[in-house]
Write an enzyme that holds these catalytic residues in place. Structure first.
Site, mmCIF file in Angstrom:
data_model
loop_
_atom_site.group_PDB
_atom_site.id
_atom_site.type_symbol
_atom_site.label_atom_id
_atom_site.label_comp_id
_atom_site.label_asym_id
_atom_site.label_seq_id
_atom_site.Cartn_x
_atom_site.Cartn_y
_atom_site.Cartn_z
ATOM 1 N N GLU A 101 -75.919 88.309 5.068
ATOM 2 C CA GLU A 101 -76.493 87.406 4.078
ATOM 3 C C GLU A 101 -75.458 86.504 3.404
ATOM 4 O OE1 GLU A 101 -79.008 89.659 1.391
ATOM 5 O OE2 GLU A 101 -80.398 90.175 3.027
ATOM 6 N N THR A 197 -74.504 93.593 -4.154
ATOM 7 C CA THR A 197 -74.703 92.808 -2.926
ATOM 8 C C THR A 197 -74.464 91.322 -3.186
ATOM 9 O OG1 THR A 197 -77.073 92.590 -3.389
ATOM 10 C CG2 THR A 197 -76.397 94.434 -1.984
ATOM 11 N N THR A 271 -81.967 94.057 -13.262
ATOM 12 C CA THR A 271 -80.631 93.902 -12.693
ATOM 13 C C THR A 271 -80.344 92.456 -12.290
ATOM 14 O OG1 THR A 271 -81.623 94.683 -10.637
ATOM 15 C CG2 THR A 271 -80.311 96.253 -11.879
ATOM 16 N N ASP A 336 -92.660 93.892 -9.189
ATOM 17 C CA ASP A 336 -91.381 93.568 -8.546
ATOM 18 C C ASP A 336 -91.153 92.064 -8.495
ATOM 19 O OD1 ASP A 336 -88.927 94.089 -7.363
ATOM 20 O OD2 ASP A 336 -89.733 94.176 -5.330
ATOM 21 N N LYS A 363 -89.899 85.140 -7.382
ATOM 22 C CA LYS A 363 -90.853 85.852 -6.532
ATOM 23 C C LYS A 363 -92.296 85.633 -6.955
ATOM 24 C CE LYS A 363 -88.333 90.027 -5.083
ATOM 25 N NZ LYS A 363 -88.524 91.500 -5.179
HETATM 26 CA CA CA Z 1 -86.823 94.638 -6.670
#
Ligand code: CA
Length: 711
Positions: A101, A197, A271, A336, A363
Site C-alpha cells: 500500500e 500502517t 485511531t 465502522d 467511508k
Molecule cells: Ca475500522
C-alpha cells in the site's frame, strides 16, 4: 471420492505454496545489491524544501507529494498525446506476499518505499537497483492484531534520515544513505493491539505518527516525536479516557461530555491510522480519526451521544498538539464509518468567493467540503448510494439518519458497508480540471446488534452480530447482493458537489489515484490492470497488465530529464482478506512489486505463473448445529483474514483448499499456533475446543459446497 480440478489464479497458487512449502514463503526473490555512491547532500530535506515541494516538480518529497496532499504532479512530459508510448522501465520484486500500500518518496533520483511486514527499501529511481533494505523483523503473529493486513503506506524523509512505522507500533529512524537503524521508539503500549500502517508526516522537525487498532479495543491518539532522538514532544488523544482520572487536555474534558457508559473500558477507538494534511500558512495540522471501538454504539456508549472525536477531522497546532477545531462526519459512529480517509487542502471558488477548504470522502459516503480555517461545514453530498442517511442538514452540518439505521430494532441492510464508499486509497485533486478523483466502491453489509458481546472483547471487537454479516449462501440472494458490489473512479466537482463522470470497475477495492498536468489520471485496479485516463473526460488511453491486484497509488517524478511513473503493486488489504465471496473469485493474487514506467520503456514482466490445484476436502459429516456454531465462530475470529464464507481473496490461504496433511494437524495450527511465524496465531486461548472443531466442520462443509458447485 470425486475430485474437482479448478484452474486457479496465481494468488491461490501462491497461497498453496505458503501452505505446502512453509519455509520458502518469505524467501527473498532477488539478492540485494550493494549501494553506489550517494551524495548525502541530496537528502537534506528540510522544512523549506518540503514547504516548497510543489516547486520541486522532479521530486515526490512527502506522502501526498505536498503538505496539502493533492497528489497532483505538474509534470507533463508524459501526457494525453503520448501516453500510449508508456512502457515498463524496470521492476523490482519484494520478498513478501501480503498487501502493498506504499506511496514511494522520490528525492533527486533516489526512491524510498516500504512493503508488507513494515520493511523499508531504497532504490535508484532510474534503474530500480536496490541501494539498501531494512527489515525491522516484526513478529509475524502480530498479524492477528491488524484488521486490514500487515501493510505499510510509506516513509517520510527529513535531513538525511528516513522515518517509518512498524505493525508492532515502533517508529524507526534510518540513515537515508545506508538504511542503518539510528534509533527506534515504541510509540504504543506493547500489551495492547495497536499497530502502525500509516506513513509519518514531518512538520518542522517533528514526526507526526498515529496508529490503528480500533477493531480490537484501543484508545486512539496521534503523537509527535523529535526527529533527532525520537523523544516524545506531544500526544493528542482522540477519545476520552477514564473520567475519574485527570483529562489529558481541555479537548478531552469537552469530548467526555459526549459519551455514556464505561467506554474507556472498551477502548473507545478513534485511531488516527492514515490521513493527515498540513497548512503552513494557518499552521494547522489536520488529522482524520477512525471508528468507535467497538463499532456498535449501543454497546460502546449506551444512551448515545456524539462520542467525540470519533469519525472526525480535527485541526491541531503541530508544535504542541493543541486542539483548534473539529468537524465530526458521523456523530455517534456505529458502522465502522471512519473519517481516517485521505484529506485534500485546496483553494477553490465557491459561489464566486475564494475559500480555503479541506475535502474528504470518508467511508460514510458523503463528500465533504469544509472551511479549513474554522472547520465550518460548507457542503456535503452523497457520492455513492447510501441507506443510513438521507443527506446532511445544511444548517447543522449533521447527517439526517434513516429509521433503524442504527439497527436498534432489527438487523439493518446497509450501504455503504464497513469497508466504506471510499476507503484509505488516496484520491487526487487536479487544480487544472478542478476535480477531485475518488477511488470509490460499493459493498453492502447487514448490521445486527450482538447480544453476546462481552465474550469477544479484545479480539475482532465490533459488537456486530456476525451471523448477519457476509454474503448470503442462498443463490438468488447471493446474486442480488453481489450485483451491488463494484468499484468506481468518480470525477467529482467539489464546487457543485456533483459527479462529472464515472468509470466503472466490476471489482471493489481498487487502487489510489494520481493526476498530472499532462491531463492524465493513473490508477491500478483490483484485477491487475494499471491504466491512464484523460483527467478531464475519463477516456482510457493506455493500460498494462501488472499480474496482481493493485491497491496503492502511483507517483511520478523526473530524473535526468526523463519523467517516470511508479506504482507499488501487490493485492491485499482489508477487502482482499475478509470480503470472500464478494470478490467473485476474480481477483489476481499477490505479487509484491514496484513497477516504474517511462515513454519508450521496453522491459517486460516474466510470464505470470498459474497452477492447477485440487479441491479435495474430507467428506462433510457434521450436523447442522455444529456447522452453525462453526459459522459464527468463523465469522467472529477467522473471517477477517480468511474471508467471508471461507472464500479467500487470494492473499491468505483459502481454507477450502486445505490439503489432507493440514486437516490432520488442524489443532496444532488453529489452537497451538504451529504457523505463528507466518502470521497464523494460535487461537487456543480465544476459542474452546468445541468451537475450533466446529470451525473445522464449517470449513469442510464450505469446501464440499464448493466441490458440489464445481461438478
Ligand atoms: Ca475500522
Amino acid at each position: 471420492m470425486k475430485q474437482s480440478v479448478k484452474f486457479l489464479l496465481p494468488g491461490t497458487a501462491i497461497m498453496l505454496a505458503v501452505l505446502l512449502w512453509v519455509s520458502a514463503c518469505e524467501r527473498a526473490e532477488q539478492p540485494a545489491t550493494t549501494a553506489s555512491a550517494i551524495d548525502p547532500v541530496s537528502f537534506a530535506i528540510n522544512a523549506e524544501r518540503i514547504l516548497n515541494a510543489d516547486s520541486e516538480t522532479a521530486n515526490w518529497l512527502t506522502h501526498g507529494r505536498t503538505y496539502d496532499e493533492q497528489r497532483f504532479s505538474p509534470l507533463d512530459a508524459i501526457n494525453d498525446s503520448n501516453v500510449g508510448e508508456l512502457g515498463l522501465a524496470w521492476y523490482y520484486d519484494y520478498p513478501v506476499k501480503r498487501g502493498m500500500e506504499a506511496t514511494p518518496i522520490v528525492v533527486d533520483g533516489i526512491m524510498f518505499t516500504t512493503s508488507a511486514w513494515s520493511m523499508v527499501f531504497s532504490h535508484d529511481a532510474r534503474t530500480g537497483e536496490l541501494l539498501w533494505s531494512h527489515d525491522p523483523k516484526v513478529p509475524k503473529e502480530w498479524a492477528v492484531k491488524l484488521c486490514c493486513d500487515v501493510v505499510n503506506r510509506g516513509v517520510a524523509i527529513w535531513e538525511g534520515r528516513i522515518y517509518s512505522g512498524t505493525i508492532d507500533g515502533r517508529l524507526l529512524a534510518l540513515d537515508a544513505a545506508t538504511g542503518d537503524l539510528l534509533w527506534e521508539v515504541q510509540t504504543t503500549d506493547i500489551d495492547k493491539p495497536y499497530s502502525i500502517t500509516g506513513a509519518p508526516r514531518i512538520i518542522d522537525g517533528k514526526i507526526i505518527i498515529g496508529n490503528g487498532g480500533a477493531e480490537y479495543g484501543v484508545r486512539g491518539y496521534v503523537s509527535a516525536y523529535d526527529v533527532d532522538d525520537g523523544s516524545l514532544v506531544w500526544r493528542f488523544h482522540t477519545v476520552p479516557g477514564d473520567p475519574e482520572k485527570p483529562f489529558e487536555s481541555a479537548a478531552m474534558e469537552m469530548a467526555a461530555k459526549t459519551w455514556n457508559g464505561e467506554w474507556w473500558k472498551l477502548g473507545g477507538g478513534g485511531t488516527v491510522w492514515d490521513s493527515m494534511a498540513y497548512d503552513p500558512e494557518l499552521d494547522l495540522l489536520y488529522i482524520g480519526t477512525g471508528n468507535g471501538s467497538p463499532w456498535n454504539q449501543q454497546i460502546r456508549s449506551p444512551g448515545g451521544g456524539d462520542n467525540l472525536f470519533l469519525s472526525s477531522i480535527v485541526a491541531l497546532r503541530p508544535d504542541t498538539g493543541e486542539y483548534v477545531w473539529h468537524y465530526q462526519t458521523t456523530p455517534g459512529e456505529s458502522w465502522d464509518y471512519t473519517a481516517a480517509q485521505h484529506m485534500i487542502l485546496a483553494d477553490i471558488d465557491i459561489d464566486g468567493t475564494p475559500r480555503k477548504v479541506i475535502m474528504q470522502a470518508p467511508k460514510n459516503g458523503f463528500f465533504y467540503v469544509l472551511d479549513r480555517v474554522s472547520g465550518e461545514f460548507i457542503s456535503g453530498q452523497a457520492f455513492v448510494p447510501m441507506t443510513w442517511a438521507t443527506g446532511i442538514d445544511p444548517e447543522t452540518g449533521r447527517p439526517m439518519e434513516t429509521a433503524n439505521a442504527r439497527f436498534t430494532d432489527e438487523p439493518a441492510f446497509a450501504l455503504p458497508g464497513p469497508p466504506g464508499g471510499h476507503n484509505w486509497m488516496p484520491m487526487s485533486y487536479s487544480p487544472l480540471t478542478g476535480l477531485v478523483y475518488i477511488p470509490a466502491q460499493q459493498i453492502p453489509f447487514v448490521f445486527g446488534h450482538d447480544g453476546d458481546y462481552a465474550a469477544k472483547q479484545g479480539l475482532w471487537n465490533t459488537g456486530i452480530a456476525a451471523v448477519y454479516a457476509g454474503i448470503p449462501d442462498d443463490p438468488d440472494q447471493q446474486a442480488a447482493v453481489l450485483s451491488m458490489v463494484k468499484g468506481e473512479i468518480i470525477a467529482w466537482d467539489p464546487r457543485t458537489q456533483k459527479d462529472i463522470w464515472r468509470i466503472q470497475h466490476d471489482q471493489t477495492s481498487n487502487g489510489g489515484l494520481l493526476s498530472t498536468a499532462g491531463n492524465l489520471l493513473f490508477q491500478g485496479d483490483a484485477k491487475g490492470e494499471f491504466a491512464a485516463y484523460t483527467a478531464d473526460s475519463g477516456d482510457k488511453l493506455w493500460s498494462t497488465d501488472v499480474q496482481t491486484g493493485v491497491v496503492a497509488a502511483p507517483v511520478t517524478f523526473e530524473v535526468d530529464g526523463d519523467q517516470y511513473v511508479s506504482i507499488v503493486v501487490g493485492w491485499g488489504g482489508s477487502i482482499a482478506l475478509f470480503a470472500g465471496k464478494a470478490l467473485k473469485d476474480s481477483a489476481y493474487g499477490n505479487k509484491s512489486r514496484l513497477l516504474t514506467f517511462k515513454l519508450g520503456g521496453t522491459e517486460t514482466l516474466p510470464a505470470s505463473e498459474q497452477q492447477r490445484v485440487v479441491l479435495d476436502p474430507p467428506v462433510s459429516t457434521a450436523d447442522a448445529q455444529t456447522i452453525a456454531l462453526g459459522k459464527i465462530s468463523y465469522a467472529n475470529r477467522c473471517m477477517v483474514c480468511h474471508g467471508d464464507g471461507a472464500v479467500s481473496g487470494g492473499v491468505i490461504p483459502d481454507l477450502r483448499y486445505l490439503p489432507a496433511a493440514k486437516h490432520d494437524i488442524w489443532d496444532a495450527i488453529v489452537r497451538d499456533g504451529a504457523l505463528a511465524s507466518l502470521g497464523m496465531a494460535g487461537f487456543g486461548d480465544a476459542l474452546s475446543k468445541e468451537q475450533t472443531d466446529a470451525v473445522h466442520a464449517y470449513v469442510i462443509e464450505r469446501a464440499n459446497f464448493a466441490l458440489k458447485k464445481s461438478n
